[in-house]
Scaffold this motif. Structure first.
Motif, mmCIF file in Angstrom:
data_model
loop_
_atom_site.group_PDB
_atom_site.id
_atom_site.type_symbol
_atom_site.label_atom_id
_atom_site.label_comp_id
_atom_site.label_asym_id
_atom_site.label_seq_id
_atom_site.Cartn_x
_atom_site.Cartn_y
_atom_site.Cartn_z
ATOM 1 N N ARG A 58 0.715 -1.192 0.023
ATOM 2 C CA ARG A 58 -0.114 0.068 0.017
ATOM 3 C C ARG A 58 0.889 1.254 0.016
ATOM 4 N NH1 ARG A 58 -3.987 0.159 4.653
ATOM 5 N NH2 ARG A 58 -2.058 1.050 5.813
ATOM 6 N N ARG A 99 0.964 4.322 -3.044
ATOM 7 C CA ARG A 99 0.801 5.756 -2.588
ATOM 8 C C ARG A 99 1.954 6.355 -3.314
ATOM 9 N NH1 ARG A 99 -1.308 5.229 3.568
ATOM 10 N NH2 ARG A 99 -3.640 4.745 3.006
ATOM 11 N N GLN A 105 -10.033 6.059 -7.935
ATOM 12 C CA GLN A 105 -9.614 5.430 -6.479
ATOM 13 C C GLN A 105 -10.530 6.227 -5.425
ATOM 14 O OE1 GLN A 105 -7.633 7.001 -8.846
ATOM 15 N NE2 GLN A 105 -6.452 8.769 -7.463
ATOM 16 N N THR A 144 -10.125 6.976 -0.984
ATOM 17 C CA THR A 144 -9.306 6.404 0.290
ATOM 18 C C THR A 144 -9.904 6.717 1.439
ATOM 19 O OG1 THR A 144 -8.397 8.888 0.126
ATOM 20 C CG2 THR A 144 -7.132 7.283 -0.959
ATOM 21 N N HIS A 145 -11.388 6.270 1.374
ATOM 22 C CA HIS A 145 -12.044 6.181 2.553
ATOM 23 C C HIS A 145 -11.697 5.020 3.431
ATOM 24 C CE1 HIS A 145 -13.863 9.409 0.320
ATOM 25 N NE2 HIS A 145 -14.810 8.834 -0.310
ATOM 26 N N ASP A 199 -7.011 1.591 4.352
ATOM 27 C CA ASP A 199 -7.373 0.974 3.128
ATOM 28 C C ASP A 199 -8.203 2.030 2.162
ATOM 29 O OD1 ASP A 199 -6.129 -1.202 4.089
ATOM 30 O OD2 ASP A 199 -7.729 -2.423 4.529
ATOM 31 N N GLU A 200 -8.076 1.347 0.917
ATOM 32 C CA GLU A 200 -8.499 2.215 -0.172
ATOM 33 C C GLU A 200 -9.220 1.296 -1.138
ATOM 34 O OE1 GLU A 200 -5.097 3.874 -2.282
ATOM 35 O OE2 GLU A 200 -4.285 4.802 -0.425
ATOM 36 N N SER A 201 -9.702 1.739 -2.228
ATOM 37 C CA SER A 201 -10.477 1.028 -3.402
ATOM 38 C C SER A 201 -10.183 1.728 -4.814
ATOM 39 C CB SER A 201 -11.936 0.817 -3.048
ATOM 40 O OG SER A 201 -12.546 2.136 -3.055
#
Length: 429
Positions: free
Chosen positions: A116, A120, A132, A134-135, A195-197
């Motif tokens: 991760r 970034r 993307q 970033t919540h 974490d991200e999506s």
């Protein structure tokens, strides 16, 4: 060095990027007409360090038995007269002890955190955009038993640096208001804010374009036929174009990133990889009711489904079917995903406009990928990532560039052919 990367999925493309950035002359070979068109095409869209509990855990054997005859089971072993499947299953059972589970969680978390951070840094350097968010990722539970069983893995993850906080049902809804539609079902949750999506396919294609701009050569619509080997080295890889033109590509190093198809090519070199295809499914729905749609990426732990928001699309993915190499869509499993989604979010969608997809995840019994040097001196492995291919892709690619360059990666992970304790690459057996 001249390096040939076999495979243009997300791990192949990240390998190519980091190898090129390390100064190598890189060629990528793939049978498809572009990057990210197989397993990376429509996955769950999560960068999920928090998804670190392996399938093989102490509770798995009873669940697998319970699910054995259910066509819509989250994890379905469709038993076949296939020795590779049975051997994989026996190895899976060996990984289900508490000690092995703790060891594997540690490895998965370490690699995930490193990966991760690499993602970034890559995004900051290149400005890459791929829908993307970033919540964070919110795991929610609709079973008291599953919620209780999640406490110990969560403790182990936190122990190894994963930022993960347990949440009450009301706290879950405060994080993602769309969950109010199923408030009576939720018994608790856990949140990983770091974490991200995003869209893994879009990421893969756009990073491939950056690779090409940096000088990486791509040979698409080109099949890998096999290797030319002499002693403990490969001297070339035989390929065939769509038109049937056969050629041999020669390089100093070869990186195997062929996902579920890696074992067949590794076997030709005398290398055994415990990888079996786990067919996964996804459903992509249009956003038709924005006020009732989720924005935070979610994981439904009981049904093993993940939910990601990709711009004006909703991606729901999950389940695993061990049934050989068939990519035929099983509508029962697709419809089960839609049915569960409608149960949880009745105001969000009526299921219309659903696009179904299936792909073969390269699963190892432990959920740990093979990353490192093989028994053949100049053949390297970056394969077997299972459900975490995108999560681990940047870390795997960065580590691969280090290993090919003769360096030990900085992350504490059980790399193949690397003795991190001694700070050296092991020589082939």
């Amino acid at each position: 060095m001249k390096v040939v990367v076999l495979g243009a999925g997300v791990t192949g493309i990240t390998s190519a990027w980091f190898l090129q950035q390390a100064g190598h002359d890189v060629t990528v070979v793939d049978r498809q007409p572009g990057a990210g068109l197989e397993t990376s095409y429509a996955n769950g869209g999560q960068i999920s360090v928090s998804h670190a509990e392996p399938w093989a855990n102490p509770g798995a054997p009873l669940k697998v038995l319970k699910w054995l005859m259910r066509e819509d089971a989250p994890l379905l072993f469709r038993l076949r007269t296939d020795w590779n499947q049975w051997r994989w299953g026996l190895q899976f059972l060996r990984e289900c002890t508490p000690a092995r589970t703790r060891h594997n969680i540690r490895q998965i978390v370490n690699l995930g955190l490193y990966s991760r951070a690499q993602l970034r840094a890559l995004r900051q350097r290149t400005g890459l955009q791929y829908d993307q968010l970033t919540h964070g990722i919110l795991h929610f539970y609709t079973s008291e038993q599953e919620f209780e069983a999640a406490q110990e893995p969560a403790r182990v993850m936190r122990e190894h640096g994963c930022e993960l906080d347990m949440k009450t049902p009301d706290e879950c809804i405060a994080i993602e208001p769309a969950l109010a539609q199923c408030r009576d079902r939720i018994v608790g949750g856990s949140m990983t804010p770091s974490d991200e999506s995003g869209d893994a396919h879009l990421f893969t294609q756009r990073l491939a374009a950056l690779c090409e701009a940096e000088g990486v050569r791509f040979l698409y619509q080109t099949r890998v036929l096999g290797f030319e080997r002499a002693g403990d080295e490969v001297h070339g890889v035989r390929t065939a174009t769509r038109e049937g033109v056969v050629q041999t590509l020669r390089a100093d190093a070869y990186v195997l990133c062929l996902g579920s198809f890696s074992p067949a090519f590794a076997r030709e070199l005398g290398v055994r990889l415990d990888i079996y295809p786990a067919k996964g499914y996804s459903v992509t729905l249009p956003v038709t009711s924005p006020e009732h749609s989720y924005n935070v990426s979610l994981t439904d732990d009981e049904y093993k489904l993940v939910f990601s928001r990709l711009g004006d699309r909703l991606r729901i993915a999950g389940t695993a079917e061990l049934n050989g190499y068939s990519t035929e869509l099983n509508l029962t499993r697709c419809e089960a995903i839609v049915r569960r989604t409608r149960e949880l979010f009745p105001l969000m969608t009526d299921g219309q406009g659903a696009q179904y997809w299936t792909g073969l995840r390269p699963a190892t019994p432990s959920n740990l990928p093979y990353i490192g040097r093989s028994r053949v001196r100049n053949v390297f492995l970056n394969t077997g990532h299972g459900t975490l291919g995108w999560t681990h892709s940047c870390g795997s690619g960065a580590a691969m560039a280090d290993i090919v360059s003769g360096r030990v990666p900085e992350v504490d992970y059980a790399f193949t052919g690397v003795d991190a304790r001694r700070g050296e690459l092991l020589q082939p057996a």
